[in-house]
Motif scaffolding. Structure first.
Motif, PDB file in Angstrom:
ATOM      1  N   ASP A 236       0.832  -1.210   0.000  1.00  0.00           N
ATOM      2  CA  ASP A 236       0.000   0.000   0.000  1.00  0.00           C
ATOM      3  C   ASP A 236       0.864   1.256   0.000  1.00  0.00           C
ATOM      4  N   ILE A 237       1.961   1.244   0.782  1.00  0.00           N
ATOM      5  CA  ILE A 237       2.837   2.419   0.820  1.00  0.00           C
ATOM      6  C   ILE A 237       3.606   2.558  -0.484  1.00  0.00           C
ATOM      7  N   LEU A 238       4.075   1.426  -1.007  1.00  0.00           N
ATOM      8  CA  LEU A 238       4.836   1.468  -2.258  1.00  0.00           C
ATOM      9  C   LEU A 238       3.981   1.960  -3.416  1.00  0.00           C
ATOM     10  N   LYS A 239       2.693   1.656  -3.369  1.00  0.00           N
ATOM     11  CA  LYS A 239       1.791   2.081  -4.437  1.00  0.00           C
ATOM     12  C   LYS A 239       1.714   3.595  -4.517  1.00  0.00           C
ATOM     13  N   GLU A 240       1.823   4.272  -3.378  1.00  0.00           N
ATOM     14  CA  GLU A 240       1.746   5.732  -3.345  1.00  0.00           C
ATOM     15  C   GLU A 240       3.104   6.389  -3.639  1.00  0.00           C
ATOM     16  N   LEU A 241       4.186   5.732  -3.254  1.00  0.00           N
ATOM     17  CA  LEU A 241       5.496   6.374  -3.374  1.00  0.00           C
ATOM     18  C   LEU A 241       6.295   5.933  -4.600  1.00  0.00           C
ATOM     19  N   CYS A 242       5.996   4.757  -5.131  1.00  0.00           N
ATOM     20  CA  CYS A 242       6.890   4.156  -6.116  1.00  0.00           C
ATOM     21  C   CYS A 242       6.176   3.802  -7.415  1.00  0.00           C
ATOM     22  N   VAL A 243       7.007   3.465  -8.397  1.00  0.00           N
ATOM     23  CA  VAL A 243       6.559   2.952  -9.690  1.00  0.00           C
ATOM     24  C   VAL A 243       7.076   1.533  -9.809  1.00  0.00           C
ATOM     25  N   TYR A 244       6.214   0.613 -10.233  1.00  0.00           N
ATOM     26  CA  TYR A 244       6.607  -0.780 -10.406  1.00  0.00           C
ATOM     27  C   TYR A 244       7.016  -1.012 -11.859  1.00  0.00           C
ATOM     28  N   ASN A 245       8.179  -1.595 -12.065  1.00  0.00           N
ATOM     29  CA  ASN A 245       8.704  -1.838 -13.402  1.00  0.00           C
ATOM     30  C   ASN A 245       8.245  -3.209 -13.901  1.00  0.00           C
ATOM     31  N   ASN A 246       7.406  -3.194 -14.935  1.00  0.00           N
ATOM     32  CA  ASN A 246       6.911  -4.450 -15.501  1.00  0.00           C
ATOM     33  C   ASN A 246       7.837  -5.029 -16.552  1.00  0.00           C
ATOM     34  N   LYS A 247       8.750  -4.231 -17.053  1.00  0.00           N
ATOM     35  CA  LYS A 247       9.644  -4.705 -18.106  1.00  0.00           C
ATOM     36  C   LYS A 247      10.937  -3.909 -18.042  1.00  0.00           C
ATOM     37  N   GLY A 248      11.867  -4.280 -18.921  1.00  0.00           N
ATOM     38  CA  GLY A 248      13.156  -3.600 -18.941  1.00  0.00           C
ATOM     39  C   GLY A 248      14.184  -4.294 -18.057  1.00  0.00           C
ATOM     40  N   THR A 249      15.330  -3.638 -17.929  1.00  0.00           N
ATOM     41  CA  THR A 249      16.419  -4.235 -17.132  1.00  0.00           C
ATOM     42  C   THR A 249      16.076  -4.320 -15.659  1.00  0.00           C
ATOM     43  N   ASN A 250      15.186  -3.465 -15.166  1.00  0.00           N
ATOM     44  CA  ASN A 250      14.806  -3.461 -13.753  1.00  0.00           C
ATOM     45  C   ASN A 250      13.437  -4.093 -13.532  1.00  0.00           C
ATOM     46  N   GLN A 251      13.070  -5.032 -14.379  1.00  0.00           N
ATOM     47  CA  GLN A 251      11.761  -5.685 -14.283  1.00  0.00           C
ATOM     48  C   GLN A 251      11.590  -6.355 -12.915  1.00  0.00           C
ATOM     49  N   GLY A 252      10.389  -6.170 -12.355  1.00  0.00           N
ATOM     50  CA  GLY A 252      10.069  -6.780 -11.063  1.00  0.00           C
ATOM     51  C   GLY A 252      10.554  -6.000  -9.870  1.00  0.00           C
ATOM     52  N   THR A 253      10.951  -4.736 -10.050  1.00  0.00           N
ATOM     53  CA  THR A 253      11.445  -3.925  -8.933  1.00  0.00           C
ATOM     54  C   THR A 253      10.666  -2.634  -8.830  1.00  0.00           C
ATOM     55  N   TYR A 254      10.780  -2.009  -7.673  1.00  0.00           N
ATOM     56  CA  TYR A 254      10.151  -0.719  -7.424  1.00  0.00           C
ATOM     57  C   TYR A 254      11.226   0.367  -7.471  1.00  0.00           C
ATOM     58  N   GLU A 255      10.817   1.563  -7.907  1.00  0.00           N
ATOM     59  CA  GLU A 255      11.661   2.749  -7.822  1.00  0.00           C
ATOM     60  C   GLU A 255      10.784   3.940  -7.499  1.00  0.00           C
ATOM     61  N   LEU A 256      11.365   4.939  -6.858  1.00  0.00           N
ATOM     62  CA  LEU A 256      10.591   6.094  -6.418  1.00  0.00           C
ATOM     63  C   LEU A 256      10.025   6.860  -7.602  1.00  0.00           C
ATOM     64  N   LYS A 257       8.842   7.427  -7.372  1.00  0.00           N
ATOM     65  CA  LYS A 257       8.264   8.312  -8.383  1.00  0.00           C
ATOM     66  C   LYS A 257       9.144   9.549  -8.533  1.00  0.00           C
ATOM     67  N   PRO A 258       9.151  10.160  -9.713  1.00  0.00           N
ATOM     68  CA  PRO A 258      10.053  11.304  -9.949  1.00  0.00           C
ATOM     69  C   PRO A 258       9.914  12.409  -8.914  1.00  0.00           C
ATOM     70  N   GLU A 259       8.678  12.664  -8.442  1.00  0.00           N
ATOM     71  CA  GLU A 259       8.492  13.763  -7.506  1.00  0.00           C
ATOM     72  C   GLU A 259       9.103  13.489  -6.136  1.00  0.00           C
ATOM     73  N   TYR A 260       9.426  12.189  -5.836  1.00  0.00           N
ATOM     74  CA  TYR A 260      10.017  11.875  -4.531  1.00  0.00           C
ATOM     75  C   TYR A 260      11.532  11.653  -4.598  1.00  0.00           C
ATOM     76  N   ARG A 261      12.062  11.705  -5.798  1.00  0.00           N
ATOM     77  CA  ARG A 261      13.495  11.471  -5.928  1.00  0.00           C
ATOM     78  C   ARG A 261      14.276  12.743  -5.561  1.00  0.00           C
ATOM     79  N   ARG A 262      15.423  12.504  -4.945  1.00  0.00           N
ATOM     80  CA  ARG A 262      16.298  13.637  -4.650  1.00  0.00           C
ATOM     81  C   ARG A 262      17.129  13.967  -5.875  1.00  0.00           C
ATOM     82  N   SER A 263      17.545  15.200  -5.948  1.00  0.00           N
ATOM     83  CA  SER A 263      18.354  15.619  -7.099  1.00  0.00           C
ATOM     84  C   SER A 263      19.651  14.816  -7.107  1.00  0.00           C
ATOM     85  N   GLY A 264      20.010  14.359  -8.312  1.00  0.00           N
ATOM     86  CA  GLY A 264      21.221  13.546  -8.475  1.00  0.00           C
ATOM     87  C   GLY A 264      20.941  12.086  -8.531  1.00  0.00           C
ATOM     88  N   ASN A 265      19.719  11.633  -8.115  1.00  0.00           N
ATOM     89  CA  ASN A 265      19.385  10.204  -8.180  1.00  0.00           C
ATOM     90  C   ASN A 265      18.762   9.882  -9.520  1.00  0.00           C
TER      91      ASN A 265
END
Length: 265
Positions: A236-265
């Motif tokens: 539930d928390i990840l759904k609000e903060l993150c994006v789930y990668n369905n494909k690509g090199t990072n398939q099956g992982t979560y990463e922060l939404k752009p608005e929550y990322r710090r500069s440089g990440n």
């Protein structure tokens, strides 16, 4: 001596009468404190065994002074002690190192009648060690002494009862089982969801932000291991903060939404 010192004397000995005093007539006499090996200590207390005059010195101390540096504050005389007679296999010559850096101390004695006396004030402290010319001999003595104490003395006892009655275990000590080996018990399944306790949501969000600062992509399994939180609560928390990668090199992982990322990440 005042009354307080007299009471201290009584408390220190425990068997001195209340009107006893400490003889301090020799309190200012300079004495030496010397630390020496047991073999040297025994020889200094034992009279000569060669039948000569027992009052003759049992050892002599040789003081060596460099006349060119005698006025130098950092220059110290060198002391060497030679025993008149040494124990069998032990060296006769020892180097004595002087040390003036120690806590002020005095030497006390007690007579068989319980009289206490001050024998003097310690002026110098000395540590004795084998002389350089005897280092090989002293090393051999140390090795022999070490080997002696490492030897285990084993004893063999003959058991008269050859039927082995003394070797049989007492009742209750050993149990034998002739039954077939039972099937290994299976470890109970972990009920991880019931054991995990939810954290405060705000605290949990701060933890997730720190984890994504460490690395940008996380799988759900690793996040559960890192946070020890219930799976659904974490989703539930990840759904609000993150994006789930369905494909690509990072398939099956979560990463922060752009608005929550710090500069440089």
């Amino acid at each position: 001596m005042d009354e307080q010192a007299k009471n201290q004397s009584h408390n220190a000995t425990g068997n001195v009468s209340s009107n006893a005093y400490i003889d301090s007539s020799k309190a200012d006499r300079a004495v030496w404190l010397m630390k020496c090996p047991p073999a040297v200590s025994r020889r200094l207390r034992t009279p000569p065994s060669d039948g000569l005059d027992p009052s003759r010195p049992v050892a002599k101390v040789i003081v060596s002074i460099d006349p060119l540096n005698s006025n130098d504050d950092d220059s110290h005389p060198e002391f060497t002690m030679e025993l008149a007679e040494a124990e069998s296999g032990h060296p006769k010559c020892y180097a004595v190192d002087m040390n003036k850096d120690f806590i002020p101390m005095s030497v006390f004695s007690e007579s068989p009648q319980g009289k206490l006396s001050v024998e003097g004030k310690i002026l110098n402290k000395f540590d004795m060690r084998p002389h350089n010319q005897n280092l090989e001999l002293y090393g051999k003595i140390c090795r022999e002494r070490t080997n002696k104490y490492m030897v285990k003395n084993r004893q063999i006892q003959v058991i008269e009862n050859d039927r082995g009655a003394h070797m049989m275990p007492m009742p209750g000590m050993v149990t034998f089982s002739t039954a077939a080996p039972t099937e290994k018990k299976k470890a109970p399944a972990k009920t991880t969801e019931t054991k995990r306790t939810r954290r405060d949501r705000g605290e949990m969000e701060e933890i997730l932000f720190k984890l994504f600062e460490r690395q940008s992509n996380w799988s759900l399994r690793l996040l559960i291991q890192e946070t020890d939180q219930p799976e659904q609560f974490l989703k539930d928390i990840l759904k609000e903060l993150c994006v789930y990668n369905n494909k690509g090199t990072n398939q099956g992982t979560y990463e922060l939404k752009p608005e929550y990322r710090r500069s440089g990440n």
